[in-house]
Design a protein around this motif. Structure first.
Motif, PDB file in Angstrom:
ATOM      1  N   SER A   1      21.166  27.726  -0.161  1.00 36.36           N
ATOM      2  CA  SER A   1      21.162  28.924   0.586  1.00 36.36           C
ATOM      3  C   SER A   1      20.370  28.939   1.788  1.00 36.36           C
ATOM      4  CB  SER A   1      20.679  30.307  -0.304  1.00 36.36           C
ATOM      5  OG  SER A   1      20.755  31.442   0.481  1.00 36.36           O
ATOM      6  N   VAL A   2      20.811  29.380   3.045  1.00 35.94           N
ATOM      7  CA  VAL A   2      20.131  29.645   3.966  1.00 35.94           C
ATOM      8  C   VAL A   2      19.083  30.757   4.016  1.00 35.94           C
ATOM      9  CG1 VAL A   2      21.660  28.266   5.570  1.00 35.94           C
ATOM     10  CG2 VAL A   2      21.583  30.703   5.151  1.00 35.94           C
ATOM     11  N   GLY A   3      19.204  31.457   2.998  1.00 33.62           N
ATOM     12  CA  GLY A   3      17.946  32.643   2.912  1.00 33.62           C
ATOM     13  C   GLY A   3      16.988  32.205   2.231  1.00 33.62           C
ATOM     14  N   ASP A   4      16.864  30.855   1.612  1.00 35.46           N
ATOM     15  CA  ASP A   4      15.649  30.674   1.070  1.00 35.46           C
ATOM     16  C   ASP A   4      14.698  29.821   1.860  1.00 35.46           C
ATOM     17  OD1 ASP A   4      13.624  29.215  -0.562  1.00 35.46           O
ATOM     18  OD2 ASP A   4      15.291  28.428  -2.168  1.00 35.46           O
ATOM     19  N   LYS A   5      13.697  30.390   2.406  1.00 38.86           N
ATOM     20  CA  LYS A   5      12.747  30.083   3.448  1.00 38.86           C
ATOM     21  C   LYS A   5      11.891  28.732   2.936  1.00 38.86           C
ATOM     22  CE  LYS A   5      14.069  32.723   6.916  1.00 38.86           C
ATOM     23  NZ  LYS A   5      13.157  33.738   7.459  1.00 38.86           N
TER      24      LYS A   5
ATOM     25  N   ASN B   1      11.885  26.972  17.315  1.00 42.95           N
ATOM     26  CA  ASN B   1      12.424  27.614  16.706  1.00 42.95           C
ATOM     27  C   ASN B   1      12.332  27.463  15.098  1.00 42.95           C
ATOM     28  OD1 ASN B   1      15.097  26.466  18.783  1.00 42.95           O
ATOM     29  ND2 ASN B   1      14.568  28.583  18.816  1.00 42.95           N
ATOM     30  N   LEU B   2      11.347  26.522  14.715  1.00 46.85           N
ATOM     31  CA  LEU B   2      11.294  26.242  13.617  1.00 46.85           C
ATOM     32  C   LEU B   2      10.194  27.161  12.904  1.00 46.85           C
ATOM     33  CD1 LEU B   2      10.654  22.257  13.469  1.00 46.85           C
ATOM     34  CD2 LEU B   2      12.617  23.558  12.810  1.00 46.85           C
ATOM     35  N   MET B   3       9.567  28.063  13.829  1.00 46.42           N
ATOM     36  CA  MET B   3       8.743  29.161  13.505  1.00 46.42           C
ATOM     37  C   MET B   3       9.644  30.286  12.820  1.00 46.42           C
ATOM     38  SD  MET B   3       6.204  28.986  16.828  1.00 46.42           S
ATOM     39  CE  MET B   3       5.526  30.635  16.517  1.00 46.42           C
ATOM     40  N   ASP B   4      10.942  30.476  13.074  1.00 46.30           N
ATOM     41  CA  ASP B   4      11.810  31.409  12.525  1.00 46.30           C
ATOM     42  C   ASP B   4      11.819  31.032  10.995  1.00 46.30           C
ATOM     43  OD1 ASP B   4      11.924  32.397  15.022  1.00 46.30           O
ATOM     44  OD2 ASP B   4      14.068  31.382  15.230  1.00 46.30           O
ATOM     45  N   LEU B   5      11.555  29.966  10.653  1.00 44.96           N
ATOM     46  CA  LEU B   5      11.531  29.738   9.038  1.00 44.96           C
ATOM     47  C   LEU B   5      10.281  30.076   8.499  1.00 44.96           C
ATOM     48  CD1 LEU B   5      12.779  25.894   9.331  1.00 44.96           C
ATOM     49  CD2 LEU B   5      14.091  28.121   9.034  1.00 44.96           C
TER      50      LEU B   5
ATOM     51  N   GLY C   1      22.745  24.941  12.721  1.00 42.47           N
ATOM     52  CA  GLY C   1      24.056  25.107  13.352  1.00 42.47           C
ATOM     53  C   GLY C   1      24.097  26.536  13.587  1.00 42.47           C
ATOM     54  N   GLU C   2      23.627  27.412  13.104  1.00 42.67           N
ATOM     55  CA  GLU C   2      23.356  28.981  13.450  1.00 42.67           C
ATOM     56  C   GLU C   2      22.206  29.583  12.814  1.00 42.67           C
ATOM     57  OE1 GLU C   2      26.111  33.106  13.269  1.00 42.67           O
ATOM     58  OE2 GLU C   2      26.918  31.329  12.368  1.00 42.67           O
ATOM     59  N   PRO C   3      21.086  29.631  13.706  1.00 43.85           N
ATOM     60  CA  PRO C   3      19.843  30.021  13.079  1.00 43.85           C
ATOM     61  C   PRO C   3      19.662  31.769  12.777  1.00 43.85           C
ATOM     62  CG  PRO C   3      19.491  28.574  15.051  1.00 43.85           C
ATOM     63  CD  PRO C   3      20.947  28.841  14.988  1.00 43.85           C
ATOM     64  N   GLN C   4      20.569  32.212  13.624  1.00 42.38           N
ATOM     65  CA  GLN C   4      20.693  33.674  13.358  1.00 42.38           C
ATOM     66  C   GLN C   4      21.651  34.095  12.348  1.00 42.38           C
ATOM     67  OE1 GLN C   4      18.424  35.395  14.747  1.00 42.38           O
ATOM     68  NE2 GLN C   4      17.495  33.828  15.645  1.00 42.38           N
ATOM     69  N   GLN C   5      22.303  33.269  11.471  1.00 45.57           N
ATOM     70  CA  GLN C   5      23.449  33.689  10.763  1.00 45.57           C
ATOM     71  C   GLN C   5      23.018  34.707   9.584  1.00 45.57           C
ATOM     72  OE1 GLN C   5      24.501  30.316   7.590  1.00 45.57           O
ATOM     73  NE2 GLN C   5      23.449  29.077   9.467  1.00 45.57           N
ATOM     74  N   GLU C   6      21.673  34.598   9.150  1.00 44.04           N
ATOM     75  CA  GLU C   6      21.151  35.796   7.978  1.00 44.04           C
ATOM     76  C   GLU C   6      21.296  37.208   8.617  1.00 44.04           C
ATOM     77  OE1 GLU C   6      20.361  35.581   4.578  1.00 44.04           O
ATOM     78  OE2 GLU C   6      21.981  33.912   4.880  1.00 44.04           O
TER      79      GLU C   6
ATOM     80  N   ARG D   1      24.594  38.264   9.275  1.00 46.82           N
ATOM     81  CA  ARG D   1      25.410  38.971   8.141  1.00 46.82           C
ATOM     82  C   ARG D   1      24.740  40.272   7.826  1.00 46.82           C
ATOM     83  NH1 ARG D   1      25.061  33.102   5.150  1.00 46.82           N
ATOM     84  NH2 ARG D   1      26.767  32.125   6.031  1.00 46.82           N
ATOM     85  N   THR D   2      23.414  40.247   7.981  1.00 46.23           N
ATOM     86  CA  THR D   2      22.830  41.790   7.525  1.00 46.23           C
ATOM     87  C   THR D   2      23.230  42.715   8.309  1.00 46.23           C
ATOM     88  OG1 THR D   2      20.738  40.305   7.029  1.00 46.23           O
ATOM     89  CG2 THR D   2      20.394  42.953   7.395  1.00 46.23           C
ATOM     90  N   LEU D   3      23.288  42.396   9.698  1.00 45.52           N
ATOM     91  CA  LEU D   3      23.766  43.463  10.949  1.00 45.52           C
ATOM     92  C   LEU D   3      25.027  43.650  10.554  1.00 45.52           C
ATOM     93  CD1 LEU D   3      23.178  44.970  13.279  1.00 45.52           C
ATOM     94  CD2 LEU D   3      23.954  42.927  14.704  1.00 45.52           C
ATOM     95  N   GLY D   4      25.945  42.802   9.953  1.00 46.29           N
ATOM     96  CA  GLY D   4      27.490  43.355   9.676  1.00 46.29           C
ATOM     97  C   GLY D   4      27.432  44.229   8.522  1.00 46.29           C
ATOM     98  N   PHE D   5      26.713  43.961   7.594  1.00 48.40           N
ATOM     99  CA  PHE D   5      26.516  44.928   6.515  1.00 48.40           C
ATOM    100  C   PHE D   5      26.250  46.424   7.091  1.00 48.40           C
ATOM    101  CE2 PHE D   5      26.001  41.213   3.907  1.00 48.40           C
ATOM    102  CZ  PHE D   5      27.190  41.486   2.979  1.00 48.40           C
TER     103      PHE D   5
END
Length: 239
Positions: free
Chosen positions: A30-34, A61-65, A202-207, A210-214
């Motif tokens: 999962s991309v949610g597992d930092k 960008n790796l600092m976003d992890l 491929g899409e660092p902001q995908q989480e 998705r959260t914004l979509g909810f």
């Protein structure tokens, strides 16, 4: 023209392989597992970044992890001395083509490119299966082959972790002949982390997306209730 440009964009990545009719294993990550993504980033820069670039990503960008700047600089920056530098490699494409017969593709969007219609989840399944399906083949120049990418030109860069598999020509299944540093379950987890990092690239902001979509859907639901109540109030005297 638009389709042609898209084909040019994805052509180097699509040249990675063709999975044929082999059943792909489901990527369990999962991309949610930092923590998993951090481990995947470590594996990527140690094993993949030697030949494959991620030239649309910057080290910062790796600092976003969840990593600090010092952690990135001290442990993950091997091809640049600036935190804002791109994750490129030193070898030139013409040199790589001479050495390997083809230029190793950039891996920034490999997960999305391997999936149908840019489906990163399907691409993750392919990558997860591919990286665990190498086996010894003395007939190949590198000594390696792959179940879902026949006559692959890429050697098994993770063999030290997985060990050496051989293909049983009677059952057509892979068997572990020489153990590696990791137990099979541990190796599968390591590959899952590595694939997760490539999906994230491929899409660092995908989480966040998705959260914004909810939140947007929830806002629209509340707005619908208010609008419907306003409509009833406005039209009650007319009806």
């Amino acid at each position: 023209m638009k389709k042609f440009l898209i084909a040019l964009l994805f052509a180097p990545v699509m040249a990675l392989a063709s999975s044929g009719h082999v059943q792909l294993d489901k990527w369990p990550g999962s991309v949610g597992d930092k923590a998993a993504l951090q481990n995947g980033a470590k594996l990527f820069v140690n094993y993949c970044l030697n030949c494959h670039g991620a030239s649309y990503m910057r080290y910062k960008n790796l600092m976003d992890l969840g990593l600090t700047e010092s952690q990135v600089k001290d442990n993950l920056m091997f091809t640049s001395d600036k935190i804002g530098g791109l994750m490129t490699i030193a070898a030139r494409s013409d040199e790589q083509k001479l050495w390997f017969g083809a230029t190793p593709p950039d891996l920034t969007i490999v997960a999305r490119a391997r999936g149908e219609a840019g489906n990163a989840a399907a691409g993750a399944d392919w990558l997860y299966t591919y990286l665990r399906s190498f086996y010894r083949d003395p007939n190949r120049p590198t000594g390696w082959n792959n179940v879902i990418f026949e006559n692959v030109g890429m050697p098994h860069i993770l063999y030290g972790l997985q060990g050496q598999q051989v293909r049983n020509h009677e059952t057509h299944k892979l068997e572990l002949a020489v153990p590696g540093q990791l137990a099979p379950a541990e190796f599968d987890k390591a590959v899952s982390d590595l694939v997760g990092f490539m999906v994230w690239m491929g899409e660092p902001q995908q989480e966040f997306r998705r959260t914004l979509g909810f939140f947007v859907l929830a806002f629209l639901a509340v707005l619908f209730v208010v609008a419907y109540a306003l409509k009833k109030e406005y039209w009650k005297d007319i009806h």
